[in-house]
Design a protein around this motif. Structure first.
Motif, PDB file in Angstrom:
ATOM      1  N   SER A  23       0.705  -1.300  -0.035  1.00  0.00           N
ATOM      2  CA  SER A  23       0.129  -0.028   0.000  1.00  0.00           C
ATOM      3  C   SER A  23       1.025   1.239  -0.028  1.00  0.00           C
ATOM      4  CB  SER A  23      -0.967  -0.043   1.339  1.00  0.00           C
ATOM      5  OG  SER A  23      -1.665  -1.217   1.078  1.00  0.00           O
ATOM      6  N   ILE A  24       1.954   1.265   0.634  1.00  0.00           N
ATOM      7  CA  ILE A  24       2.903   2.431   0.739  1.00  0.00           C
ATOM      8  C   ILE A  24       3.409   2.446  -0.798  1.00  0.00           C
ATOM      9  CG2 ILE A  24       4.813   3.228   1.441  1.00  0.00           C
ATOM     10  CD1 ILE A  24       4.583   1.792   4.351  1.00  0.00           C
ATOM     11  N   GLY A  25       3.771   1.377  -1.400  1.00  0.00           N
ATOM     12  CA  GLY A  25       4.359   1.426  -2.471  1.00  0.00           C
ATOM     13  C   GLY A  25       3.279   2.144  -3.621  1.00  0.00           C
ATOM     14  N   GLN A  26       2.219   1.670  -3.456  1.00  0.00           N
ATOM     15  CA  GLN A  26       1.169   2.084  -4.271  1.00  0.00           C
ATOM     16  C   GLN A  26       0.995   3.605  -4.193  1.00  0.00           C
ATOM     17  OE1 GLN A  26      -2.032  -0.413  -3.260  1.00  0.00           O
ATOM     18  NE2 GLN A  26      -1.500  -1.820  -4.915  1.00  0.00           N
ATOM     19  N   THR A  27       0.979   4.102  -2.691  1.00  0.00           N
ATOM     20  CA  THR A  27       0.577   5.482  -2.398  1.00  0.00           C
ATOM     21  C   THR A  27       1.696   6.309  -2.880  1.00  0.00           C
ATOM     22  OG1 THR A  27      -0.720   5.201  -0.510  1.00  0.00           O
ATOM     23  CG2 THR A  27       0.482   7.325  -0.657  1.00  0.00           C
ATOM     24  N   LEU A  28       3.146   6.018  -2.709  1.00  0.00           N
ATOM     25  CA  LEU A  28       4.032   6.726  -3.452  1.00  0.00           C
ATOM     26  C   LEU A  28       4.109   6.818  -4.762  1.00  0.00           C
ATOM     27  CD1 LEU A  28       6.964   5.142  -1.018  1.00  0.00           C
ATOM     28  CD2 LEU A  28       5.854   7.755  -0.945  1.00  0.00           C
ATOM     29  N   GLN A  29       3.830   5.766  -5.539  1.00  0.00           N
ATOM     30  CA  GLN A  29       3.601   5.671  -6.867  1.00  0.00           C
ATOM     31  C   GLN A  29       2.626   6.795  -7.730  1.00  0.00           C
ATOM     32  OE1 GLN A  29       2.673   1.866  -8.829  1.00  0.00           O
ATOM     33  NE2 GLN A  29       2.251   2.880 -10.780  1.00  0.00           N
ATOM     34  N   MET A  30       1.576   6.584  -6.974  1.00  0.00           N
ATOM     35  CA  MET A  30       0.508   7.569  -7.288  1.00  0.00           C
ATOM     36  C   MET A  30       0.921   8.809  -7.031  1.00  0.00           C
ATOM     37  SD  MET A  30      -3.294   5.688  -6.316  1.00  0.00           S
ATOM     38  CE  MET A  30      -2.825   5.208  -4.588  1.00  0.00           C
ATOM     39  N   VAL A  32       3.962  10.317  -6.622  1.00  0.00           N
ATOM     40  CA  VAL A  32       5.075  10.828  -7.267  1.00  0.00           C
ATOM     41  C   VAL A  32       5.012  11.026  -8.987  1.00  0.00           C
ATOM     42  CG1 VAL A  32       7.479  10.124  -8.177  1.00  0.00           C
ATOM     43  CG2 VAL A  32       6.762   9.814  -5.880  1.00  0.00           C
ATOM     44  N   VAL A  33       4.207  10.184  -9.349  1.00  0.00           N
ATOM     45  CA  VAL A  33       3.527  10.222 -10.900  1.00  0.00           C
ATOM     46  C   VAL A  33       2.881  11.592 -10.999  1.00  0.00           C
ATOM     47  CG1 VAL A  33       2.754   9.239 -12.819  1.00  0.00           C
ATOM     48  CG2 VAL A  33       3.947   7.819 -11.526  1.00  0.00           C
ATOM     49  N   THR A  34       1.801  11.539 -10.185  1.00  0.00           N
ATOM     50  CA  THR A  34       0.961  12.487 -10.290  1.00  0.00           C
ATOM     51  C   THR A  34       1.700  13.978 -10.050  1.00  0.00           C
ATOM     52  OG1 THR A  34      -0.804  11.453  -9.491  1.00  0.00           O
ATOM     53  CG2 THR A  34      -1.086  13.833  -9.334  1.00  0.00           C
ATOM     54  N   LEU A  35       2.430  14.149  -9.204  1.00  0.00           N
ATOM     55  CA  LEU A  35       3.414  15.358  -8.922  1.00  0.00           C
ATOM     56  C   LEU A  35       4.105  15.656  -9.896  1.00  0.00           C
ATOM     57  CD1 LEU A  35       4.163  15.360  -5.144  1.00  0.00           C
ATOM     58  CD2 LEU A  35       2.644  16.830  -6.441  1.00  0.00           C
ATOM     59  N   GLY A 167      -2.366  17.692  -0.818  1.00  0.00           N
ATOM     60  CA  GLY A 167      -3.747  17.397  -1.840  1.00  0.00           C
ATOM     61  C   GLY A 167      -3.476  16.364  -2.527  1.00  0.00           C
ATOM     62  N   VAL A 168      -2.326  16.077  -3.008  1.00  0.00           N
ATOM     63  CA  VAL A 168      -2.380  14.690  -3.901  1.00  0.00           C
ATOM     64  C   VAL A 168      -2.385  13.451  -3.062  1.00  0.00           C
ATOM     65  CG1 VAL A 168      -0.753  13.475  -5.364  1.00  0.00           C
ATOM     66  CG2 VAL A 168      -1.108  15.947  -5.717  1.00  0.00           C
ATOM     67  N   LEU A 169      -1.811  13.633  -1.707  1.00  0.00           N
ATOM     68  CA  LEU A 169      -1.785  12.427  -0.894  1.00  0.00           C
ATOM     69  C   LEU A 169      -3.240  12.191  -0.407  1.00  0.00           C
ATOM     70  CD1 LEU A 169       0.199  10.571   0.564  1.00  0.00           C
ATOM     71  CD2 LEU A 169       0.048  12.322   2.479  1.00  0.00           C
ATOM     72  N   ASP A 170      -4.051  13.157  -0.192  1.00  0.00           N
ATOM     73  CA  ASP A 170      -5.277  13.171   0.083  1.00  0.00           C
ATOM     74  C   ASP A 170      -6.200  12.499  -0.973  1.00  0.00           C
ATOM     75  OD1 ASP A 170      -5.184  14.266   2.539  1.00  0.00           O
ATOM     76  OD2 ASP A 170      -5.754  16.376   1.720  1.00  0.00           O
ATOM     77  N   MET A 171      -5.663  12.954  -2.347  1.00  0.00           N
ATOM     78  CA  MET A 171      -6.532  12.234  -3.462  1.00  0.00           C
ATOM     79  C   MET A 171      -5.988  10.684  -3.493  1.00  0.00           C
ATOM     80  SD  MET A 171      -6.417  14.888  -6.597  1.00  0.00           S
ATOM     81  CE  MET A 171      -4.612  15.369  -6.575  1.00  0.00           C
ATOM     82  N   ILE A 178     -11.761   3.052  -6.629  1.00  0.00           N
ATOM     83  CA  ILE A 178     -11.713   2.301  -8.004  1.00  0.00           C
ATOM     84  C   ILE A 178     -10.657   1.236  -8.120  1.00  0.00           C
ATOM     85  CG2 ILE A 178     -12.671   4.223  -9.376  1.00  0.00           C
ATOM     86  CD1 ILE A 178      -9.783   5.032 -10.151  1.00  0.00           C
ATOM     87  N   GLY A 179     -10.238   0.701  -7.030  1.00  0.00           N
ATOM     88  CA  GLY A 179      -9.459  -0.468  -6.720  1.00  0.00           C
ATOM     89  C   GLY A 179      -7.827  -0.262  -6.853  1.00  0.00           C
ATOM     90  N   GLY A 180      -7.582   1.310  -6.729  1.00  0.00           N
ATOM     91  CA  GLY A 180      -6.250   2.029  -6.953  1.00  0.00           C
ATOM     92  C   GLY A 180      -5.345   1.481  -5.952  1.00  0.00           C
ATOM     93  N   GLY A 181      -5.732   0.813  -4.625  1.00  0.00           N
ATOM     94  CA  GLY A 181      -4.790   0.498  -3.741  1.00  0.00           C
ATOM     95  C   GLY A 181      -4.599   1.622  -2.809  1.00  0.00           C
ATOM     96  N   GLY A 182      -3.312   1.605  -2.129  1.00  0.00           N
ATOM     97  CA  GLY A 182      -2.608   2.629  -1.585  1.00  0.00           C
ATOM     98  C   GLY A 182      -3.203   2.736  -0.003  1.00  0.00           C
ATOM     99  N   LEU A 183      -2.705   3.651   0.858  1.00  0.00           N
ATOM    100  CA  LEU A 183      -2.745   3.814   2.147  1.00  0.00           C
ATOM    101  C   LEU A 183      -4.182   4.017   2.568  1.00  0.00           C
ATOM    102  CD1 LEU A 183       0.500   5.655   3.298  1.00  0.00           C
ATOM    103  CD2 LEU A 183       0.008   3.143   3.837  1.00  0.00           C
ATOM    104  N   GLY A 184      -4.784   4.834   1.769  1.00  0.00           N
ATOM    105  CA  GLY A 184      -6.194   4.916   2.241  1.00  0.00           C
ATOM    106  C   GLY A 184      -7.129   3.837   2.187  1.00  0.00           C
ATOM    107  N   ASN A 185      -6.996   2.879   1.203  1.00  0.00           N
ATOM    108  CA  ASN A 185      -7.831   1.850   0.919  1.00  0.00           C
ATOM    109  C   ASN A 185      -7.164   0.696   2.136  1.00  0.00           C
ATOM    110  OD1 ASN A 185      -9.171  -0.409  -0.754  1.00  0.00           O
ATOM    111  ND2 ASN A 185      -7.299  -1.274  -0.633  1.00  0.00           N
ATOM    112  N   PHE A 186      -6.083   0.540   2.310  1.00  0.00           N
ATOM    113  CA  PHE A 186      -5.507  -0.226   3.502  1.00  0.00           C
ATOM    114  C   PHE A 186      -6.261   0.334   4.882  1.00  0.00           C
ATOM    115  CE2 PHE A 186      -2.474  -1.083   6.905  1.00  0.00           C
ATOM    116  CZ  PHE A 186      -2.314  -2.351   6.441  1.00  0.00           C
ATOM    117  N   ALA A 187      -6.312   1.495   5.184  1.00  0.00           N
ATOM    118  CA  ALA A 187      -7.002   1.795   6.360  1.00  0.00           C
ATOM    119  C   ALA A 187      -8.313   1.309   6.522  1.00  0.00           C
ATOM    120  CB  ALA A 187      -6.528   3.595   6.578  1.00  0.00           C
ATOM    121  N   ILE A 188      -8.959   1.747   5.281  1.00  0.00           N
ATOM    122  CA  ILE A 188     -10.678   1.568   5.267  1.00  0.00           C
ATOM    123  C   ILE A 188     -10.774  -0.290   5.049  1.00  0.00           C
ATOM    124  CG2 ILE A 188     -12.515   1.708   3.794  1.00  0.00           C
ATOM    125  CD1 ILE A 188     -11.685   4.106   5.288  1.00  0.00           C
TER     126      ILE A 188
END
Length: 228
Positions: A23-30, A32-35, A167-171, A178-188
């Motif tokens: 999840s950490i990897g997915q969050t960082l990927q989203m 970093v690429v977005t920024l 803001g991007v971390l919030d997004m 939508i099945g994107g994973g990440g820390l938000g999905n992990f927490a929920i």
């Protein structure tokens, strides 16, 4: 109550730890690429917004008005709604509406518009006298942008991008929709829905640490630039 306590007590970190790192990897990927992509596109759009304002380098009232309205339309949309609204476009561009890549695309679009306004707002306070001095020396408009305008606003721009990171971390936390994973999905999925506050707070603390690190770095860089 007993069921809640039992579920909370039965969290298996041997199983959860690999999921957490994933999840950490997915969050960082989203993020970093977005920024990188959205931040760069937003910088260009922000410079165009600033430059086409009445009285500025590339004054064009029609272009400025169209871009200004477009930014004002997109920015206020809650990201969770924007994700749903962008689904047909995401499918056309990415080929799917599910997964990390499908989350990154609308994140880049939203980030571009959000960045553009931040860039414009931080370029407006630049001393017009400095720009006029460069123009009187025969510098081209784009030379002024790259060697005068952006360097003059660099410190506040760095702080603006640090704010944008939050803001991007919030997004990214909404990517689970939508099945994107990440820390938000992990927490929920593994915390809130399984009544395990330890899991939820682990994700929260990691996100807080990420923000603190980025903000600290940005503050340090901006401080050095302002001292010059």
């Amino acid at each position: 109550m007993n069921t809640t306590v039992t579920l909370a007590a039965n969290s298996d970190w041997a199983v959860l730890k690999p999921l957490l790192f994933q999840s950490i990897g997915q969050t960082l990927q989203m993020v970093v690429v977005t920024l990188l992509v959205g931040g760069a596109l937003g910088l260009v759009l922000g410079v165009v917004l600033y430059g086409t304002r009445p009285g500025n380098l590339f004054e064009n009232r029609v272009v400025y008005r169209i871009l200004d309205i477009l930014v004002n339309i997109v920015r206020p949309i809650p990201f969770i709604i924007f994700l749903a609204a962008m689904q047909p476009v995401t499918v056309s561009v990415i080929g799917t509406s599910i997964g990390t890549a499908a989350a990154i695309f609308p994140m880049i679009v939203m980030c571009t518009f959000a960045t553009s306004r931040l860039v414009e707002q931080n370029l407006v306070p630049v001393d017009p006298g400095v720009i006029e001095a460069a123009r009187s020396m025969g510098a081209s408009k784009w030379t002024i942008v790259t060697t005068v305008l952006i360097p003059e606003a660099l410190a506040p721009l760095i702080l603006a991008y640090a704010f944008l990171f939050i803001g991007v971390l919030d997004m990214s936390a909404m990517a689970g929709y939508i099945g994107g994973g990440g820390l938000g999905n992990f927490a929920i999925a593994y915390g809130y829905q399984k009544f395990d506050p330890a899991v939820t707070w682990t994700a929260v603390i990691i996100m807080i640490v990420l923000v603190q690190v980025v903000q600290g770095i940005a503050n340090g860089i901006a401080k050095r630039l302002l001292r010059r």
